[in-house]
Every structure is written in C-alpha cells, then in structure tokens.
Design an enzyme around this catalytic site. Structure first.
Site, PDB file in Angstrom:
ATOM      1  N   ILE A  16       0.820  -1.218   0.000  1.00  0.00           N
ATOM      2  CA  ILE A  16       0.000   0.000   0.000  1.00  0.00           C
ATOM      3  C   ILE A  16       0.859   1.276   0.000  1.00  0.00           C
ATOM      4  CG2 ILE A  16      -0.271   0.400   2.491  1.00  0.00           C
ATOM      5  CD1 ILE A  16      -3.305   0.481   2.037  1.00  0.00           C
ATOM      6  N   VAL A  51       7.711  -4.195  10.378  1.00  0.00           N
ATOM      7  CA  VAL A  51       6.605  -3.358  10.859  1.00  0.00           C
ATOM      8  C   VAL A  51       5.330  -4.192  11.018  1.00  0.00           C
ATOM      9  CG1 VAL A  51       5.162  -1.357  10.320  1.00  0.00           C
ATOM     10  CG2 VAL A  51       7.602  -1.304   9.771  1.00  0.00           C
ATOM     11  N   HIS A  93       6.570 -11.764   5.412  1.00  0.00           N
ATOM     12  CA  HIS A  93       6.296 -11.363   4.035  1.00  0.00           C
ATOM     13  C   HIS A  93       7.603 -11.087   3.301  1.00  0.00           C
ATOM     14  CE1 HIS A  93       6.114  -7.869   6.715  1.00  0.00           C
ATOM     15  NE2 HIS A  93       6.715  -7.202   5.747  1.00  0.00           N
TER      16      HIS A  93
HETATM   17  P1  5GP Z   1       7.927  -4.566   6.952  1.00  0.00           P
HETATM   18  O1  5GP Z   1       7.148  -5.252   8.058  1.00  0.00           O
HETATM   19  O2  5GP Z   1       8.500  -5.512   5.971  1.00  0.00           O
HETATM   20  O3  5GP Z   1       8.959  -3.609   7.483  1.00  0.00           O
HETATM   21  O4  5GP Z   1       6.925  -3.613   6.164  1.00  0.00           O
HETATM   22  C1  5GP Z   1       5.562  -3.849   6.047  1.00  0.00           C
HETATM   23  C2  5GP Z   1       5.097  -3.444   4.669  1.00  0.00           C
HETATM   24  O5  5GP Z   1       3.698  -3.591   4.625  1.00  0.00           O
HETATM   25  C3  5GP Z   1       5.442  -2.013   4.281  1.00  0.00           C
HETATM   26  O6  5GP Z   1       6.088  -2.003   3.031  1.00  0.00           O
HETATM   27  C4  5GP Z   1       4.072  -1.321   4.221  1.00  0.00           C
HETATM   28  O7  5GP Z   1       4.015  -0.341   3.215  1.00  0.00           O
HETATM   29  C5  5GP Z   1       3.133  -2.470   3.961  1.00  0.00           C
HETATM   30  N1  5GP Z   1       1.808  -2.296   4.517  1.00  0.00           N
HETATM   31  C6  5GP Z   1       1.510  -1.821   5.764  1.00  0.00           C
HETATM   32  N2  5GP Z   1       0.178  -1.839   5.950  1.00  0.00           N
HETATM   33  C7  5GP Z   1      -0.382  -2.333   4.815  1.00  0.00           C
HETATM   34  C8  5GP Z   1      -1.724  -2.594   4.429  1.00  0.00           C
HETATM   35  O8  5GP Z   1      -2.706  -2.373   5.163  1.00  0.00           O
HETATM   36  N3  5GP Z   1      -1.913  -3.117   3.184  1.00  0.00           N
HETATM   37  C9  5GP Z   1      -0.860  -3.379   2.347  1.00  0.00           C
HETATM   38  N4  5GP Z   1      -1.169  -3.887   1.146  1.00  0.00           N
HETATM   39  N5  5GP Z   1       0.420  -3.139   2.677  1.00  0.00           N
HETATM   40  C10 5GP Z   1       0.657  -2.628   3.911  1.00  0.00           C
END
Ligand code: 5GP
Length: 148
Positions: free
Chosen positions: A37, A100, A105
C-alpha cells in the site's frame, strides 16, 4: 530470549481472512501476493504464506520453502509486467530488523537502472494506481501459468 507469539490480529492476517481489502495479484492454497500500500517502487508486491508465522525465525521450514518458490514465481511476473531491469527482494525480522507488520512477508521490488527506491513505509499510493499495477502483474502471472 523466548520467541514473541504470533498476533492473529496483524494487518496481513486480516487481509488473509478477507477482513481488510488488498489488490491481489496471485493466490494458491499456500500463499497470497498483493500490492504494498506504500510502494517503494511502482509494482512493489508482498508475498505472504497462509500459515501463521511471525517471520523467518518461527516459520516452519516447509512453509518457508513454499514461500520461497512462490516468491520466485511472483518476482518473475513482476519483472516482466513492470518491464524492470532488475529486482530487489527484502524480508525484515523483528522491529530491530526493520519489520513493521508481524506476519512474514517477502518484498518484491522492481528496479530500473538509475531509479532509487522510495522510503520504506513512506507515502500511501493512489488506489487506482495500485489497481492498474495489480492488473498488469496479474496478467503477466496468468500468462506464465498458462506456459507463456
Ligand atoms: P515490513 O514489516 O517488511 O517492514 O513492512 C511492512 C510493509 O507492509 C510495508 O512495506 C508497508 O508499506 C506495507 N503495509 C503496511 N500496511 C499495509 C496494508 O494495510 N496493506 C498493504 N497492502 N500493505 C501494507
């Protein structure tokens, strides 16, 4: 230190249960891939397992293998669909590692020569743009599944 428990109310678990929307590009009985997103590049896709795992540290190795296989397939489709020159693949573990959302993922980031990545969890993308990129990537993956 003891491993932190999986939280079934994380955002990606809600997407898997259909409680939150996502622009999906690929789904099997084991994995789901959808648009990030807040994309760091146009066509930024996340691949997640359907199994409940927080990150690399607690996922079952067989589920990790399924995630890796799906990530390779999706990566090829993203590169083709977005006419990318290359790809960056990222996966973060725990807050100190940059994670985050606590459902494992894999980030698939299309790259073009000379184009820098945007900031991690930076700006929210327009929904119409995400839908357009998702449709392009879905078409490429469907063509690959059909043997194209
Ligand atoms: P990470 O946990 O790998 O640091 O990052 C989490 C990723 O999930 C980020 O790139 C963020 O933009 C994405 N993200 C966070 N919330 C949402 C959401 O509600 N929907 C989608 N499709 N992506 C999300």
């Amino acid at each position: 230190m003891a491993a932190t428990a999986y939280d079934p109310n994380n955002i990606f678990a809600k997407i898997l249960r259909g409680e939150l929307p996502a622009h999906k590009v690929y789904e099997t009985d084991k994995v789901l891939a959808f648009m990030d997103i807040m994309p760091r590049a146009d066509g930024h896709v996340l691949v997640i397992p359907k199994t409940a795992a927080r990150n690399l540290l607690d996922i079952n190795p067989d589920d990790l293998a399924d995630l890796a296989k799906a990530s390779q397939f999706v990566a090829k489709g993203v590169k083709r669909a977005m006419a990318a020159d290359g790809l960056t693949v990222q996966q973060f573990n725990e807050s100190a590692g940059g994670q985050v959302v606590f459902h494992i993922h894999v980030h698939i980031l299309p790259r073009w020569t000379g184009v820098a990545l945007r900031p991690h969890t930076g700006a929210m993308e327009n929904q119409d743009v995400l839908a357009k990129h998702a449709a392009t990537i879905r078409s490429a993956l469907e063509a690959m599944q059909a043997g194209g």
